[in-house]
Scaffold this active site. Structure first.
Site, PDB file in Angstrom:
ATOM      1  CG  ASN A 143     -21.562   3.441  -4.061  1.00 38.42           C
ATOM      2  OD1 ASN A 143     -22.204   3.108  -5.057  1.00 38.42           O
ATOM      3  ND2 ASN A 143     -20.492   2.769  -3.640  1.00 38.42           N
TER       4      ASN A 143
ATOM      5  CG  ASP B 208      -2.201  -0.697   1.066  1.00 36.03           C
ATOM      6  OD1 ASP B 208      -2.311  -1.469   0.101  1.00 36.03           O
ATOM      7  OD2 ASP B 208      -3.110  -0.497   1.892  1.00 36.03           O
TER       8      ASP B 208
END
Length: 394
Positions: free
Chosen positions: A331, A144
């Site tokens: 979203n 990451d």
């Protein structure tokens, strides 16, 4: 040459998230989650095609769960698996890109555990279990933190005594690098720009959230730091607070470092502000019903996000677009609209219909005509990890 299959594994302390990725297909042939590992309630859930199923695996550890998964993976891959890609949260300064795993790499990941005590040991459990079960397959670690190793020193150093950096690695590392890299490449593709000649502000928004300034395919600044606590308001994490808060709470309330750390990581953020939930969907519903805590949490989240994006812009020579990704970014038209409204100096304006349309996996531009580009791009960290794994097999 037939298309190749990569199994992508993301291990938590009591869970394994997995996906079988075929390089020629956008949909995963198989994906799922093993959770509550080590307990009587351990369960393996998976989806294959349109079918979902589950299996109770009482007291199974990571190795036992992977062993249960093995025949499923082999079957879904048509008997041919070409490699395994492992998500590793923290690579410190040792890893600037994906790396084939050998004994040296395992020990290096172990050595960085103090920088990510909740994540790296769990990642290692998965690596060691998978290497035992799949000894002949190539295993690749994708970090990451690796994407952010291109940060210039003035962006990653804290204004602390130099010995803390030199002797103990205290610096800003950043996280969500795999996601920021993936969506910036997709953004360039969607905009018809070269990755190596484009500049983006990326916002990965989920239970953990971060922003990133990406120039010519490289991360030049990001909001997370030594740990994933720094930066934005998150689901249960506070993000930035006054560094003297620790001593203030210890002095006035008698709290221990452990208690303060737990509060900042597990009881703060959207949950702490709203006194209700860490889930943005719940907060948006409650805001509509007039819940003041939910409304405040959303306002603080969006304002702090806009401030961070504005700060990240210092690293950009020009702005080719703002990217929203992650569960909230993909979203929540409300969060996108409120954030854009705070960035008036960027001249951001959203097309309301386009903004409302881009939910549940729908990607696309949402800016109003004649205004700077704003893109909604679903992230796909599993595919990026698989691509990085395949690149090392070529």
């Amino acid at each position: 040459m037939p298309s190749r299959n990569i199994l992508v594994i993301n291990c938590g302390s009591s869970s394994i998230k997995f996906a079988l990725v075929n390089e020629a297909h956008s949909l995963f042939p198989l994906h799922g989650l093993a959770e509550r590992l080590g307990s009587r309630d351990a369960v393996l859930r998976w989806k294959r095609g349109g079918d979902s199923d589950s299996l109770m695996i009482p007291n199974a550890d990571h190795r036992a769960a992977l062993a249960q998964l093995l025949p499923m993976v082999q079957n879904a891959a048509g008997g041919k698996l070409h490699g395994i890609g492992h998500r590793v949260v923290h690579g410190g300064e040792l890893f600037t890109h994906a790396t084939r795993i050998d004994d040296r790499v395992v020990e290096a990941i172990r050595a960085t555990a103090p920088l990510a005590p909740l994540h790296n040991p769990a990642n290692l459990q998965g690596i060691e279990a998978a290497m035992t079960l799949f000894p002949k397959l190539p295993h690749v670690a994708v970090f990451d933190t690796a994407f952010h190793q291109s940060l210039p020193e003035h962006a990653y150093r804290y204004a602390l005594p130099e010995a803390l950096y030199r002797e103990h690695g205290v610096r800003r590392y950043g996280f969500h690098g795999t996601s920021h890299r993936y969506v910036s490449h997709r953004a360039a593709e969607m905009a018809g720009l070269a990755v190596g000649d484009s500049s983006w502000l990326s916002a990965h928004l989920g239970n953990g959230s971060s922003t990133c300034a990406i120039v010519n395919g490289q991360s030049l600044d990001t909001s997370m730091g030594l740990t994933p606590l720094e930066g934005l308001v998150m689901g249960t994490r506070s993000g930035d607070v006054d560094p003297n808060l620790h001593s203030h709470l210890a002095r006035t309330l008698g709290w221990s470092l452990e208690r303060i750390d737990s509060m900042l990581n597990n009881e703060s953020g959207l949950l702490g502000l709203s006194d209700l939930s860490n889930d943005m969907r719940t907060l948006e519903q409650e805001r509509e019903q007039g819940h003041p805590g939910a409304a405040l949490a959303i306002e603080v989240f969006c304002y702090r996000l806009a401030k961070s994006l504005a700060a990240m812009s210092c690293a950009l020579p020009q702005l080719d677009g703002v990217i929203f990704t992650g569960g909230i970014g993909e979203n929540s038209p409300l969060v996108r609209a409120k954030t854009a409204a705070h960035l008036r100096l960027f001249d951001l304006r959203l097309d309301q219909e386009a903004n409302a349309r881009c939910v549940r996996g729908v990607a696309g531009p949402i800016q109003a005509a004649g205004h700077p580009r704003v893109l909604v791009i679903p992230t796909n960290e599993e595919r990026q990890i698989a691509l990085d794994t395949l690149a090392l097999l070529d």
